[in-house]
Design a protein around this motif. Sequence first.
Motif, short mmCIF file in Angstrom:
data_model
loop_
_atom_site.label_atom_id
_atom_site.label_comp_id
_atom_site.label_asym_id
_atom_site.label_seq_id
_atom_site.Cartn_x
_atom_site.Cartn_y
_atom_site.Cartn_z
N PRO A 263 40.22 49.58 83.89
CA PRO A 263 39.79 49.31 85.27
C PRO A 263 39.04 50.50 85.89
O PRO A 263 38.10 50.30 86.67
N GLU A 264 39.45 51.71 85.55
CA GLU A 264 38.78 52.90 86.09
C GLU A 264 37.34 52.99 85.58
O GLU A 264 36.42 53.32 86.34
N GLU A 265 37.13 52.66 84.30
CA GLU A 265 35.77 52.68 83.75
C GLU A 265 34.90 51.60 84.36
O GLU A 265 33.71 51.79 84.56
N GLN A 266 35.49 50.46 84.67
CA GLN A 266 34.73 49.37 85.28
C GLN A 266 34.10 49.80 86.60
O GLN A 266 32.97 49.43 86.91
N VAL A 267 34.85 50.57 87.36
CA VAL A 267 34.35 51.00 88.68
C VAL A 267 33.12 51.90 88.52
O VAL A 267 32.19 51.83 89.33
N ARG A 268 33.09 52.70 87.47
CA ARG A 268 31.98 53.64 87.27
C ARG A 268 30.82 53.06 86.46
O ARG A 268 29.74 53.61 86.46
N SER A 269 31.06 51.97 85.78
CA SER A 269 30.08 51.45 84.81
C SER A 269 29.00 50.62 85.47
O SER A 269 29.28 49.66 86.21
N GLY A 270 27.74 50.95 85.18
CA GLY A 270 26.63 50.12 85.64
C GLY A 270 26.66 48.75 84.99
O GLY A 270 26.20 47.76 85.58
N PHE A 271 27.20 48.68 83.78
CA PHE A 271 27.34 47.40 83.09
C PHE A 271 28.18 46.44 83.92
O PHE A 271 27.86 45.27 84.05
N TYR A 272 29.27 46.97 84.53
CA TYR A 272 30.15 46.13 85.35
C TYR A 272 29.63 45.97 86.77
O TYR A 272 29.89 44.95 87.42
N ARG A 273 28.93 46.96 87.27
CA ARG A 273 28.49 46.90 88.67
C ARG A 273 27.15 46.19 88.84
O ARG A 273 26.87 45.66 89.90
N GLU A 274 26.31 46.18 87.77
CA GLU A 274 24.98 45.57 87.90
C GLU A 274 24.82 44.31 87.03
O GLU A 274 24.49 43.24 87.55
N TRP A 275 25.05 44.47 85.74
CA TRP A 275 24.71 43.41 84.81
C TRP A 275 25.67 42.21 84.89
O TRP A 275 25.24 41.06 85.04
N LEU A 276 26.97 42.47 84.82
CA LEU A 276 27.93 41.36 84.83
C LEU A 276 27.92 40.58 86.15
O LEU A 276 27.95 39.34 86.13
N PRO A 277 27.87 41.25 87.32
CA PRO A 277 27.77 40.46 88.56
C PRO A 277 26.49 39.62 88.62
O PRO A 277 26.51 38.51 89.17
N TYR A 278 25.40 40.11 88.06
CA TYR A 278 24.15 39.34 88.03
C TYR A 278 24.36 38.04 87.25
O TYR A 278 23.84 36.98 87.63
N LEU A 279 25.14 38.12 86.15
CA LEU A 279 25.39 36.93 85.33
C LEU A 279 26.54 36.08 85.87
O LEU A 279 26.70 34.92 85.44
N GLY A 280 27.33 36.64 86.77
CA GLY A 280 28.46 35.90 87.30
C GLY A 280 29.63 35.82 86.35
O GLY A 280 30.38 34.84 86.35
N ILE A 281 29.81 36.86 85.51
CA ILE A 281 30.92 36.87 84.56
C ILE A 281 31.66 38.20 84.69
O ILE A 281 31.13 39.18 85.23
N HIS A 282 32.89 38.22 84.19
CA HIS A 282 33.70 39.44 84.25
C HIS A 282 34.61 39.57 83.02
O HIS A 282 34.74 40.66 82.47
N HIS A 283 35.21 38.47 82.60
CA HIS A 283 36.15 38.51 81.48
C HIS A 283 35.47 38.07 80.19
O HIS A 283 34.58 37.22 80.19
N LEU A 284 35.93 38.65 79.08
CA LEU A 284 35.36 38.39 77.76
C LEU A 284 36.45 38.15 76.73
O LEU A 284 37.48 38.81 76.75
N VAL A 285 36.19 37.21 75.83
CA VAL A 285 36.90 37.13 74.57
C VAL A 285 35.84 36.90 73.50
O VAL A 285 34.90 36.13 73.70
N GLY A 286 35.96 37.60 72.38
CA GLY A 286 34.93 37.47 71.36
C GLY A 286 35.12 38.46 70.23
O GLY A 286 36.21 39.00 70.04
N ALA A 287 34.02 38.71 69.50
CA ALA A 287 34.09 39.61 68.35
C ALA A 287 32.68 39.97 67.91
O ALA A 287 31.70 39.29 68.26
N VAL A 288 32.59 41.05 67.16
CA VAL A 288 31.36 41.38 66.44
C VAL A 288 31.64 41.16 64.96
O VAL A 288 32.78 41.29 64.50
N PHE A 289 30.60 40.84 64.20
CA PHE A 289 30.78 40.54 62.78
C PHE A 289 29.48 40.79 62.03
O PHE A 289 28.40 40.79 62.61
#
Length: 380
Positions: free
Chosen positions: A105-131
């Motif tokens: 949660p502390e990183e979310q507050v500082r992250s541009g990814f959480y403050r700019e990109w995710l709100p633009y898309l209207g998403i916040h939570h993720l489940v997934g994987a890389v492969f």
Amino acid sequence: MQSLPAQEAAGLSALISHLYDAALDAALWPGTASRIAQALGSTSTVVKLHGDSGQVSLLECTSNLVVPERDQAWADEWHRRDLWVERSLAYGMSRIITDEDLVTPEEQVRSGFYREWLPYLGIHHLVGAVFLTAQGAVGVLGIHRPRDAGAYTDQERRQAAVVLPHLQRALRLGQHCATLAQQHSVAMQALDRFDTGALILDGACRILHVSAMAETLMRACPELVVVRGHLSLHHPMLTDKLSTLVHAAWETAHGRVGKPGSALLVPRSRRMPLVLEVAPLRPASGAFGEERPAVLVFLRDPEAPLDVARLRDLFGLTRTEAAVAVALGRGQSPENIATDMGIGIGTARTHLKRILAKTGTHRQAQLVALLTRSMTTMAS
């Protein structure tokens, strides 16, 4: 899926079936992201590839993740700097993770990814994987929902874990099918580019493929006819001969005793006959049985004109020399060429000497053979 409730298991089973259907039929692939999101109670899904060079390819995403053209460069940059992907790579390949595993949660507050990109898309939570993918790129499955929908549960992790291996296999299968389709397309385009007509037949002369040049030659030659999808000739004796040649090539393609290929002349009114050649196409064997053999038929027009521009490029001829060369290729004598072009016989012979020098030939017959063989390649 036995540990999942019956309704959820049925939904995932339908999704998995769709993944394999879409792998075999690319027309079914659009909308797959929406199916994944729906099956996991989410609002959006993205399937993408991250290459070594930083290039990101979106294979499929829900419509709410599509970015307007004016914001595309900005969106591309965020895809390259995807925090979830960076952290997932450190977490491990093919491991189902959630946003809570990756970012505090502390990183979310500082992250541009959480403050700019995710709100633009209207998403916040993720489940997934890389492969890893068959192409060597990193595949990404991201399933999302907004903040007020709540974090993903262990049950939903298990659902994603069920889907992931099937998505990986479906992508590998789809990429393999795409490669085969591309190879087939290239082969068919190559046949279309040859100035020799090409047809692919089965053993009963049924037409499986016709190149563009073959269609042109067949339209201009009434002797060649198509009867209920089968190649035939107007004259019964020629039809019988064609059938015999095709059957022999078919037998050879099967590995049986048969003549490997032959030819016949297709007559044309007031013109030189077309040359029809037949050759076997041997099948390739695979794990799912042997492919059916086929017969390759070539149609060659001995009167096909030579391309002046290509002759000039190939041999460095002047415009007039190329015109003389084309006439020689048609079988005209220097005397006839001089008359047709309105030049003296001495001038025509001078052009011939220059053409011989530029092509490295020494006799007119040698020159004509070179011109014919050099230009019987691909159509412009």
